[in-house]
Design a protein around this motif. Sequence first.
Motif, PDB file in Angstrom:
ATOM      1  N   GLU A   1       2.530   1.590  -3.433  1.00  0.00           N
ATOM      2  CA  GLU A   1       1.525   2.351  -4.405  1.00  0.00           C
ATOM      3  C   GLU A   1       1.120   3.545  -4.262  1.00  0.00           C
ATOM      4  OE1 GLU A   1      -2.026   0.180  -5.848  1.00  0.00           O
ATOM      5  OE2 GLU A   1      -0.261  -0.712  -7.151  1.00  0.00           O
ATOM      6  N   GLN A   2       1.165   3.896  -2.835  1.00  0.00           N
ATOM      7  CA  GLN A   2       0.736   5.205  -2.344  1.00  0.00           C
ATOM      8  C   GLN A   2       1.699   6.454  -3.085  1.00  0.00           C
ATOM      9  OE1 GLN A   2      -2.083   5.525  -0.130  1.00  0.00           O
ATOM     10  NE2 GLN A   2      -2.285   7.719  -0.691  1.00  0.00           N
TER      11      GLN A   2
ATOM     12  N   LYS B   1       0.718   6.862  -6.514  1.00  0.00           N
ATOM     13  CA  LYS B   1      -0.776   7.693  -6.661  1.00  0.00           C
ATOM     14  C   LYS B   1      -0.533   9.044  -6.464  1.00  0.00           C
ATOM     15  CE  LYS B   1      -3.545   5.213  -4.379  1.00  0.00           C
ATOM     16  NZ  LYS B   1      -4.489   4.556  -3.260  1.00  0.00           N
TER      17      LYS B   1
ATOM     18  N   LYS C   1      -4.218   3.223  -8.568  1.00  0.00           N
ATOM     19  CA  LYS C   1      -3.596   4.500  -8.232  1.00  0.00           C
ATOM     20  C   LYS C   1      -3.922   5.501  -9.225  1.00  0.00           C
ATOM     21  CE  LYS C   1       0.530   2.164  -9.022  1.00  0.00           C
ATOM     22  NZ  LYS C   1       0.209   0.785 -10.014  1.00  0.00           N
TER      23      LYS C   1
ATOM     24  N   GLN D   1      -8.082  -5.649  -1.288  1.00  0.00           N
ATOM     25  CA  GLN D   1      -7.011  -6.399  -2.242  1.00  0.00           C
ATOM     26  C   GLN D   1      -7.285  -7.808  -2.766  1.00  0.00           C
ATOM     27  OE1 GLN D   1      -5.838  -5.353   0.664  1.00  0.00           O
ATOM     28  NE2 GLN D   1      -5.488  -7.279   1.613  1.00  0.00           N
TER      29      GLN D   1
ATOM     30  N   LEU E   1       0.801  -1.142  -0.058  1.00  0.00           N
ATOM     31  CA  LEU E   1      -0.140   0.008  -0.036  1.00  0.00           C
ATOM     32  C   LEU E   1       0.941   1.254   0.015  1.00  0.00           C
ATOM     33  CD1 LEU E   1      -2.647  -1.269   2.513  1.00  0.00           C
ATOM     34  CD2 LEU E   1      -2.898  -0.606   0.009  1.00  0.00           C
TER      35      LEU E   1
ATOM     36  N   ASN F   1      -7.751  -0.393  -3.341  1.00  0.00           N
ATOM     37  CA  ASN F   1      -6.088  -0.723  -3.661  1.00  0.00           C
ATOM     38  C   ASN F   1      -5.855  -2.142  -4.252  1.00  0.00           C
ATOM     39  OD1 ASN F   1      -5.135   1.859  -3.535  1.00  0.00           O
ATOM     40  ND2 ASN F   1      -5.593   1.785  -1.296  1.00  0.00           N
TER      41      ASN F   1
END
Length: 453
Positions: free
Chosen positions: A116-117, A120, A375, A329, A113, A353
Amino acid sequence: MTSSHSLREEIDHFMHGLERRNPHETEFHQAVHEVVESVMPFVMANPSYKKAQILERMTEPDRIIIFRVSWEDDEGNIRANRAWRVQFNNSIGPYKGGLRFHPSVNQSILKFLGFEQTFKNSLTGLPMGGGKGGSNFNPKGKSDREVMRFCQSLMVELHRHIGEDTDVPAGDIGVGAREISYMFGMYKRLRNRFTGILTGKGLAFGGSLVRTEATGFGCVYFCNHMLEHTGDSLKGKTCIISGSGNVATYACQKATELGAKVLTLSDSGGFVYDPDGIDEDKLAFVKHLKEVQRGRISEYVKKYPKAEFHAEQRPWGVPADVAFPCATQNEINADEARTMLKNGVKVVCEGANMPSEYDAVQEFLKAKILFGPAKAANAGGVAVSGLEQSQNQLRISWSRDEVDGKLQEIMRDIHEKCVQYGNDGNSWVNYVDGANIAGFVKVADAMLAYGVV
Ligand code: NDP
């Protein structure tokens, strides 16, 4: 230019090293794999990234803080949970990302997470780095007082590691207005500072209008942009949505407002199918059920007997035009993806996500449908969190229309960036490549500029 063979070797070599360095962290491997497939050709074409080992550095979190959270339940029993804050990358701004409270939380999930953040947050165009945190605490079935004691105990440690210019957490699964309020209250007491160290706060104490709605609304705006790019729109479309929490309910609301018909919602107990559509009144019932009564989605069919409840199942077998996975997920596997395609799904727009397994994503891309990866598609939440930070710093509050207008602008910009980097030259857009490369470039260039740090 490199041959595709050496590209494959580069990717395999990179992934092999990452898996060796991070054993058993399968969700983290999955999130990195998806990005590396998109950006490796770009990295190989730009030797400065390769020379500076940007990908190797970008897949290693800046730091991970792990701590114990001790608390007392209503019966006087002493309980202990584990909590983490993964501060992944602050190259373009202070760490920013939610806190998740769910029994499944572990380091792999929080690293995926946080990773990915980072991409994003870069896509939003706002100055925010990537982070994520949470605990294996299960808020389900706990009293308000138990949740309060847990949140307060967590903040006794977390307050040392966060700050408006350092790291600004927000909500995620299991962390909504109630939990953010308890944590903010404790921070304020510990530090004697009233400052924007969390987002998703109540409107009375520094919260932003539209933050609650932002992820779901933003996801639907993104979906509509994908459709408009092909000369279509959401109007008249049927939709299947998973989840019945923050993201799912506001995606349902906005999709209905834009003229679509939402057929399903779900929770971990199963899904409801309402052939007449989940309209405004029915959604108000769901929001009250989930937010106030903290009940189960199965109760929907008691109130609306024309609907069906399918226990222990996911909604992906229901024929529809558009799917919004908004629960968690890996909630769509390759078989379910094939079923969705066979049933005529033309758009998948990820509110959650990484809700699609890697092989499911490949099915969607192979079929060349409109696939909006998380994202890009769910960046509206963190974008409005960024706007909440700006309002806190300026000590002002923008109106609902101002914030919603900025959210719409940001989702339009993200869509344009995806088209810029993901257009295959034949009028189809690979939004996965588009989002990964566009998100990567800004962070990578900042890291290059800093030298070796
Ligand atoms: P909520 O806690 O509000 O809602 C989560 C929903 O998903 C609930 O209906 C829950 O059901 C269901 N769910 C959770 N875990 C599972 C599971 N293992 N199996 C089946 N159903 C499950 O969370 P959010 O709506 O905030 O978050 C949903 C997703 O969106 C997550 O992936 C989150 O990371 C992502 N997201 C959230 C943002 C936000 O602003 N809140 C921003 C960007 C992304 P049950 O009640 O039975 O557990």
